[in-house]
Scaffold this active site. Sequence first.
Site, PDB file in Angstrom:
ATOM      1  N   SER A 122       0.856  -1.193   0.000  1.00  0.00           N
ATOM      2  CA  SER A 122       0.000   0.000   0.000  1.00  0.00           C
ATOM      3  C   SER A 122       0.885   1.234   0.000  1.00  0.00           C
ATOM      4  O   SER A 122       2.088   1.152   0.298  1.00  0.00           O
ATOM      5  CB  SER A 122      -0.866  -0.036   1.266  1.00  0.00           C
ATOM      6  OG  SER A 122      -1.313   1.240   1.626  1.00  0.00           O
TER       7      SER A 122
ATOM      8  N   TYR B 295      -3.437  -0.177  10.149  1.00  0.00           N
ATOM      9  CA  TYR B 295      -3.331  -0.551   8.731  1.00  0.00           C
ATOM     10  C   TYR B 295      -1.987  -0.085   8.174  1.00  0.00           C
ATOM     11  O   TYR B 295      -1.308  -0.828   7.449  1.00  0.00           O
ATOM     12  CB  TYR B 295      -4.494   0.074   7.964  1.00  0.00           C
ATOM     13  CG  TYR B 295      -4.545  -0.275   6.491  1.00  0.00           C
ATOM     14  CD1 TYR B 295      -4.959  -1.538   6.065  1.00  0.00           C
ATOM     15  CD2 TYR B 295      -4.203   0.663   5.519  1.00  0.00           C
ATOM     16  CE1 TYR B 295      -5.014  -1.858   4.714  1.00  0.00           C
ATOM     17  CE2 TYR B 295      -4.261   0.350   4.164  1.00  0.00           C
ATOM     18  CZ  TYR B 295      -4.673  -0.906   3.771  1.00  0.00           C
ATOM     19  OH  TYR B 295      -4.725  -1.221   2.428  1.00  0.00           O
TER      20      TYR B 295
END
Length: 278
Positions: free
Chosen positions: A158, A171
């Site tokens: 990510s 996250y």
Amino acid sequence: MSDEIYAQSLFTIKGQTAVITGGSGGLGRAMAQGLAQAGVKVAIISQHEEKARRVADEIIARGGEALGIGCDVVEQDALLTAYEHITAALGPVDILVNGAGGNQAGATTSPDLSFFDLDNAAIDRVFALNFSGTLKCSQVFGRVMAERKQGCIVNIASMNSLRPLTRIPAYSAAKAAVTNFTQWLAVHMAQEYSPQIRVNAIAPGFFLTDQNRFLLTDAQSGGYTARGETILAHTPMQRLGEAEDLVGTLLWLVSPAARFVTGIVVPVDGGFSAFSGV
Ligand SMILES: NC(=O)c1ccc[n+]([C@@H]2O[C@H](COP(=O)([O-])OP(=O)(O)OC[C@H]3O[C@@H](n4cnc5c(N)ncnc54)[C@H](O)[C@@H]3O)[C@@H](O)[C@H]2O)c1
């Protein structure tokens, strides 16, 4: 061999077997279909069996070979059962795409939820899904790669892997751990088992899917949130990603064209990670 056939052979993965976790999701479905279009047999893992089967059925309807499996990627026993099932149906696994991941509202700061009050269960779940799920699947499906001395693993990282984004500490940290693990496993597999086992990651930029819709769009107006607008303003290509944008990079990473490539993280982000904001 003609030049044209040589160039095509660099990207030939037809007949191989892939497992893609999270293969029923917004990004995973497109990657599963891309692999199938390249002639790969695809096992789709999702914690919702009917969703995994739906994607498999779509692939089969287009003439491909696929299998949908319901399995939680953090449950080792369930993964081992899935492994047996997949290997019996589609043969030994050549490619693993660790795509299962996501964030949760309880692990996201907001005007109504301070960092100090984040839900501990949600934090643990986000970390387990994104990091431990990737590691456990690499153990279960990577073992046969070590035995056969060949294979490719592609983790889905990510933008958070490169620099943390605001509001989503669990996250962010989990995706940073995914890139760290990508490098670790690339070295480990090459040194301990075979240089023909490659481990890389794709770091998608911003794609509108179920996991981030609540952050990027306003449920009532349907327009972008302030966060969504900021992302667009920092994306030189001036748009959000479309799931199909990931397919070419995935096919390259798992094909012979990338045979000397291991331990890297490829941003597919419309330039987001290159732009300083000025
Ligand atoms: N959407 C984005 O902008 C974006 C950006 C960067 C990275 N990512 C990453 O890409 C991957 C796919 O995200 P997406 O946007 O398609 O999300 P999504 O929510 O549409 O799909 C997530 C998929 O993971 C599966 N999944 C969730 N928990 C699972 C579990 N415990 N066991 C098995 N499967 C599970 C779901 O069934 C689904 O198939 C994730 O790793 C996500 O973190 C997404």
